[in-house]
Write an enzyme that holds these catalytic residues in place. Structure first.
Site, PDB file in Angstrom:
ATOM      1  N   HIS A 268      -0.988 -72.952 -31.234  1.00 60.48           N
ATOM      2  CA  HIS A 268      -0.343 -73.668 -30.135  1.00 60.48           C
ATOM      3  C   HIS A 268      -1.222 -74.740 -29.493  1.00 60.48           C
ATOM      4  CE1 HIS A 268       3.409 -73.586 -27.871  1.00 60.48           C
ATOM      5  NE2 HIS A 268       2.731 -73.752 -26.751  1.00 60.48           N
TER       6      HIS A 268
ATOM      7  N   ASP B 197       0.922 -70.321 -35.139  1.00 58.75           N
ATOM      8  CA  ASP B 197       1.375 -70.357 -33.750  1.00 58.75           C
ATOM      9  C   ASP B 197       2.235 -69.133 -33.456  1.00 58.75           C
ATOM     10  OD1 ASP B 197       2.351 -71.010 -31.216  1.00 58.75           O
ATOM     11  OD2 ASP B 197       2.529 -73.142 -31.699  1.00 58.75           O
TER      12      ASP B 197
ATOM     13  N   SER C  49       5.365 -77.870 -26.167  1.00 61.29           N
ATOM     14  CA  SER C  49       5.802 -76.588 -25.646  1.00 61.29           C
ATOM     15  C   SER C  49       7.021 -76.776 -24.735  1.00 61.29           C
ATOM     16  CB  SER C  49       4.632 -75.900 -24.934  1.00 61.29           C
ATOM     17  OG  SER C  49       4.873 -74.548 -24.727  1.00 61.29           O
TER      18      SER C  49
END
Length: 416
Positions: A391, A358, A188
């Site tokens: 994610h 995601d 991320s």
């Protein structure tokens, strides 16, 4: 023009809400979509004992605690797992790997599962010298040579500063201690830090290769089922939260905002993580509980504003101070400079992995990133697409070892 400005404002609010609740509501564990749904564990998993004692040594691994001071005075906590629990090979010159977490979490995110399923321990058991970063403001990195974390000045930073100050300090520490170039794994915001740094030609003398999981260089398509309701109902509350220098998800102002959000008609806090980040395929209840004992962590509100600007503008730029005069004073130009990802050296070994489910690192945005990398040397760019992953699966999914980390290990070993 007014409509366009309103749409951009809406995008900022959507992105901030999504980023906040991503960490605050880990994986569908709220008790109700009405009343008081937010419940955080207060354990923090041995906060006073250090991360080695509470999260690594308890599993039988050697672990060393380090501190490194950035050139702007932040004192960062770093943990090292120098070898595996049961060997793992690698010899005396085990390849160093630095693990960089994302926003609103800390280094414990790499240690949430059992040793057989936690990325840090998987790497150690496979012959790597593992280093775990904790960026400024997180629980183990709340010290500064002169500033107090209760002071607004301590929180006057964005991910630009993580690129300019934290990342060089972290990589410099590992390089100094090992004498070797480093494999980097980011998730991320950890991918954003690396890409921005590489695009400016920084740290390339210390990095051997990089694995980027759920990359978030571009966020224009980060839309969620909850976003419309959140933006419609809570634009004014967002401005109130912006008055806080420290964005603490466990603090009362943020908690009250999120409780109110969950009380809105049509918002189901039982499954909020799916509404925000996509449907994670491979999490279990015990990992959710462990996550709640350790996360979320604080970040600066200014950092969240910067991330929101990426949504609004659709480009990867340094922080926008909001006026031509302020930008001129900081950058010598009326607009903040952009990070040009086409400048990333074409021979830098990169491994990118992203998921079809995601909703935060959306497939379209990853494809935009890949377009910037289209001239990368074919034999230096490995792209993995996992249809069922969202994610969180990349870090705490129970199948991540077989699907993701075994591939990363092979990739690293192929770099010599």
């Amino acid at each position: 023009m007014a409509a366009l400005r309103n749409m951009r404002s809406l995008a900022i609010n959507l992105s901030l809400v999504a980023l906040v609740i991503l960490a605050v509501e880990p994986y569908g564990s709220f008790g109700s979509s009405r009343g008081v749904p937010f419940h955080f564990k207060t354990d923090y998993n041995g906060n006073g004992n250090g991360m080695c004692a509470s999260a690594v040594a308890v599993h039988g691994y050697k672990c060393q605690e380090f501190e490194v001071t950035t050139d702007d005075g932040y004192i960062l906590s770093v943990q090292r797992i120098p070898e595996g629990r049961v060997g793992g090979g690698g010899g005396p010159n085990r390849q160093p790997v630095l693990l960089q977490h994302g926003v609103l979490v800390d280094g414990v995110t790499w240690l949430q599962n059992s040793p057989e399923q936690s990325p840090a321990m998987i790497l150690a058991d496979n012959g790597f010298d593992v280093w775990i970063s904790n960026i400024r403001g997180t629980r183990y990195s709340r010290h500064h040579v002169s500033l107090d974390p209760n002071s607004p000045d301590y929180w006057n930073w964005t991910w630009d500063d993580l690129v300019v100050h934290d990342l060089p300090a972290l990589l410099g520490l590992v390089f100094e201690q090992t004498g070797q170039k480093i494999h980097y794994i980011g998730h991320s915001m950890g991918t954003l830090m690396a890409l921005a740094s590489f695009s400016e030609g920084k740290q390339l003398d210390k990095v051997k290769s990089a694995a980027l999981l759920s990359p978030v260089a571009y966020l224009s398509h980060m839309t969620t089922a909850l976003g419309v309701v959140a933006a419609r109902a809570f634009v004014s509350e967002i401005t109130t939260i912006f008055g806080l220098a420290e964005f603490n998800p466990r603090g009362e102002p943020v908690s009250d905002f999120l409780k109110a959000l969950c009380a809105q008609a049509g918002v189901d806090c039982y499954d909020l993580i799916t509404a925000l980040t996509g449907k994670n395929c491979c999490l279990n209840a015990s990992i959710v509980d462990h996550f709640l004992k350790n996360e979320p962590q604080s970040t600066s509100t200014k950092n969240l504003v910067h991330l929101s600007q990426t949504v609004r503008d659709g480009v990867l730029s340094k922080y926008d101070y909001g006026s031509n005069d302020f930008n001129q004073a900081h950058y010598g130009a009326t607009k903040p400079p952009r990070y040009n990802l086409t400048n990333i050296p074409h021979d830098l070994p990169l491994f990118l992995s992203y998921g079809g489910q995601d909703a935060l690192s959306d497939v379209q945005d990853v494809e935009t990133l890949l377009d910037y990398l289209k001239f990368h040397n074919v034999d230096k760019l490995h792209v993995q697409y996992i249809k069922d992953y969202a994610h969180a699966d990349f870090i705490i999914g129970i199948t991540a070892k077989d699907i993701v980390y075994n591939q990363i290990i092979s990739f690293f070993r192929n770099q010599g």
